[in-house]
Design a protein around this motif. Structure first.
Motif, PDB file in Angstrom:
ATOM      1  N   ALA A   1      33.253  27.238  35.439  1.00  0.00           N
ATOM      2  CA  ALA A   1      31.901  27.502  35.930  1.00  0.00           C
ATOM      3  C   ALA A   1      31.894  27.251  37.434  1.00  0.00           C
ATOM      4  CB  ALA A   1      30.884  26.611  35.242  1.00  0.00           C
ATOM      5  N   ILE A   2      31.265  28.152  38.158  1.00  0.00           N
ATOM      6  CA  ILE A   2      31.121  27.998  39.601  1.00  0.00           C
ATOM      7  C   ILE A   2      29.637  27.986  39.911  1.00  0.00           C
ATOM      8  CG2 ILE A   2      31.611  28.988  41.871  1.00  0.00           C
ATOM      9  CD1 ILE A   2      34.115  30.223  40.595  1.00  0.00           C
ATOM     10  N   ASN A   3      29.207  26.909  40.549  1.00  0.00           N
ATOM     11  CA  ASN A   3      27.787  26.723  40.852  1.00  0.00           C
ATOM     12  C   ASN A   3      26.935  26.927  39.596  1.00  0.00           C
ATOM     13  OD1 ASN A   3      28.514  26.225  43.544  1.00  0.00           O
ATOM     14  ND2 ASN A   3      28.403  28.392  44.031  1.00  0.00           N
ATOM     15  N   ASN A   4      27.399  26.344  38.487  1.00  0.00           N
ATOM     16  CA  ASN A   4      26.705  26.351  37.194  1.00  0.00           C
ATOM     17  C   ASN A   4      26.648  27.722  36.519  1.00  0.00           C
ATOM     18  OD1 ASN A   4      26.139  23.555  37.225  1.00  0.00           O
ATOM     19  ND2 ASN A   4      24.470  23.934  38.653  1.00  0.00           N
ATOM     20  N   VAL A   5      27.518  28.659  36.919  1.00  0.00           N
ATOM     21  CA  VAL A   5      27.602  29.970  36.283  1.00  0.00           C
ATOM     22  C   VAL A   5      29.008  30.130  35.726  1.00  0.00           C
ATOM     23  CG1 VAL A   5      27.476  32.463  36.633  1.00  0.00           C
ATOM     24  CG2 VAL A   5      25.889  30.950  37.856  1.00  0.00           C
ATOM     25  N   VAL A   6      29.105  30.361  34.413  1.00  0.00           N
ATOM     26  CA  VAL A   6      30.408  30.533  33.781  1.00  0.00           C
ATOM     27  C   VAL A   6      31.007  31.867  34.241  1.00  0.00           C
ATOM     28  CG1 VAL A   6      31.624  30.804  31.582  1.00  0.00           C
ATOM     29  CG2 VAL A   6      29.787  29.122  31.803  1.00  0.00           C
ATOM     30  N   ILE A   7      32.282  31.818  34.621  1.00  0.00           N
ATOM     31  CA  ILE A   7      33.005  33.009  35.060  1.00  0.00           C
ATOM     32  C   ILE A   7      33.931  33.431  33.921  1.00  0.00           C
ATOM     33  CG2 ILE A   7      34.547  33.981  36.809  1.00  0.00           C
ATOM     34  CD1 ILE A   7      31.797  32.978  37.882  1.00  0.00           C
ATOM     35  N   ALA A   8      33.773  34.658  33.451  1.00  0.00           N
ATOM     36  CA  ALA A   8      34.616  35.162  32.366  1.00  0.00           C
ATOM     37  C   ALA A   8      36.077  35.200  32.814  1.00  0.00           C
ATOM     38  CB  ALA A   8      34.164  36.558  31.951  1.00  0.00           C
ATOM     39  N   LYS A   9      36.961  34.862  31.900  1.00  0.00           N
ATOM     40  CA  LYS A   9      38.387  34.774  32.216  1.00  0.00           C
ATOM     41  C   LYS A   9      38.926  36.069  32.818  1.00  0.00           C
ATOM     42  CE  LYS A   9      42.626  32.897  30.337  1.00  0.00           C
ATOM     43  NZ  LYS A   9      43.210  32.170  29.199  1.00  0.00           N
ATOM     44  N   GLN A  10      38.449  37.215  32.374  1.00  0.00           N
ATOM     45  CA  GLN A  10      38.943  38.476  32.906  1.00  0.00           C
ATOM     46  C   GLN A  10      38.543  38.700  34.369  1.00  0.00           C
ATOM     47  OE1 GLN A  10      36.819  38.355  30.232  1.00  0.00           O
ATOM     48  NE2 GLN A  10      35.281  39.964  30.339  1.00  0.00           N
ATOM     49  N   HIS A  11      37.639  37.884  34.903  1.00  0.00           N
ATOM     50  CA  HIS A  11      37.215  38.007  36.304  1.00  0.00           C
ATOM     51  C   HIS A  11      37.855  36.970  37.226  1.00  0.00           C
ATOM     52  CE1 HIS A  11      34.319  41.045  35.217  1.00  0.00           C
ATOM     53  NE2 HIS A  11      33.812  40.237  34.291  1.00  0.00           N
ATOM     54  N   TRP A  12      38.630  36.045  36.661  1.00  0.00           N
ATOM     55  CA  TRP A  12      39.218  34.979  37.471  1.00  0.00           C
ATOM     56  C   TRP A  12      40.075  35.509  38.611  1.00  0.00           C
ATOM     57  CZ3 TRP A  12      41.305  30.915  33.433  1.00  0.00           C
ATOM     58  CH2 TRP A  12      40.222  30.351  32.764  1.00  0.00           C
ATOM     59  N   SER A  13      40.821  36.567  38.380  1.00  0.00           N
ATOM     60  CA  SER A  13      41.740  37.077  39.414  1.00  0.00           C
ATOM     61  C   SER A  13      41.005  37.815  40.525  1.00  0.00           C
ATOM     62  CB  SER A  13      42.798  37.988  38.796  1.00  0.00           C
ATOM     63  OG  SER A  13      42.189  39.126  38.227  1.00  0.00           O
ATOM     64  N   LYS A  14      39.725  38.119  40.326  1.00  0.00           N
ATOM     65  CA  LYS A  14      38.950  38.849  41.338  1.00  0.00           C
ATOM     66  C   LYS A  14      37.847  38.008  41.979  1.00  0.00           C
ATOM     67  CE  LYS A  14      39.789  43.157  38.985  1.00  0.00           C
ATOM     68  NZ  LYS A  14      39.263  44.168  38.106  1.00  0.00           N
ATOM     69  N   HIS A  15      37.466  36.922  41.318  1.00  0.00           N
ATOM     70  CA  HIS A  15      36.341  36.114  41.806  1.00  0.00           C
ATOM     71  C   HIS A  15      36.802  35.207  42.956  1.00  0.00           C
ATOM     72  CE1 HIS A  15      32.289  34.398  41.256  1.00  0.00           C
ATOM     73  NE2 HIS A  15      32.863  33.376  41.876  1.00  0.00           N
ATOM     74  N   GLN A  16      36.354  35.522  44.168  1.00  0.00           N
ATOM     75  CA  GLN A  16      36.697  34.745  45.358  1.00  0.00           C
ATOM     76  C   GLN A  16      35.818  33.495  45.439  1.00  0.00           C
ATOM     77  OE1 GLN A  16      38.930  35.156  47.986  1.00  0.00           O
ATOM     78  NE2 GLN A  16      39.870  36.828  46.844  1.00  0.00           N
ATOM     79  N   LEU A  17      36.463  32.371  45.664  1.00  0.00           N
ATOM     80  CA  LEU A  17      35.723  31.130  45.860  1.00  0.00           C
ATOM     81  C   LEU A  17      35.132  31.114  47.266  1.00  0.00           C
ATOM     82  CD1 LEU A  17      38.235  28.631  44.254  1.00  0.00           C
ATOM     83  CD2 LEU A  17      36.084  29.448  43.292  1.00  0.00           C
ATOM     84  N   GLN A  18      33.950  30.563  47.373  1.00  0.00           N
ATOM     85  CA  GLN A  18      33.268  30.439  48.657  1.00  0.00           C
ATOM     86  C   GLN A  18      33.294  28.986  49.104  1.00  0.00           C
ATOM     87  OE1 GLN A  18      32.143  33.214  50.272  1.00  0.00           O
ATOM     88  NE2 GLN A  18      33.060  34.305  48.540  1.00  0.00           N
ATOM     89  N   ASN A  19      33.167  28.777  50.410  1.00  0.00           N
ATOM     90  CA  ASN A  19      33.111  27.436  50.959  1.00  0.00           C
ATOM     91  C   ASN A  19      31.992  26.646  50.281  1.00  0.00           C
ATOM     92  OD1 ASN A  19      34.159  25.506  52.814  1.00  0.00           O
ATOM     93  ND2 ASN A  19      32.400  25.839  54.128  1.00  0.00           N
TER      94      ASN A  19
END
Length: 66
Positions: free
Chosen positions: A35-53
């Motif tokens: 979860a990023i900022n309390n939003v669950v990120i689906a595993k299939q999106h992990w390789s595309k989801h850029q982390l922000q500062n």
């Protein structure tokens, strides 16, 4: 870049994806939820989801049973 990983401050050299973060931290992804900022990120999106500062990243081990 600064993030919080399970409420622990972490300094990253560069921006990265969720998948890259997990690889850098040598974490097993089997049964893992992110979860990023309390939003669950689906595993299939992990390789595309850029982390922000200043992202708040929470890792959860999924447990099944009855």
């Amino acid at each position: 870049m600064h993030i919080m990983l399970n409420n622990t401050p972490l300094q990253l050299a560069t921006h990265c994806t969720v998948a890259e973060l997990l690889q850098q931290q040598q974490l097993k992804t089997e049964g893992l939820a992110v979860a990023i900022n309390n939003v669950v990120i689906a595993k299939q999106h992990w390789s595309k989801h850029q982390l922000q500062n200043n992202a708040q990243v929470q890792l959860f081990q999924i447990v099944t049973g009855g």
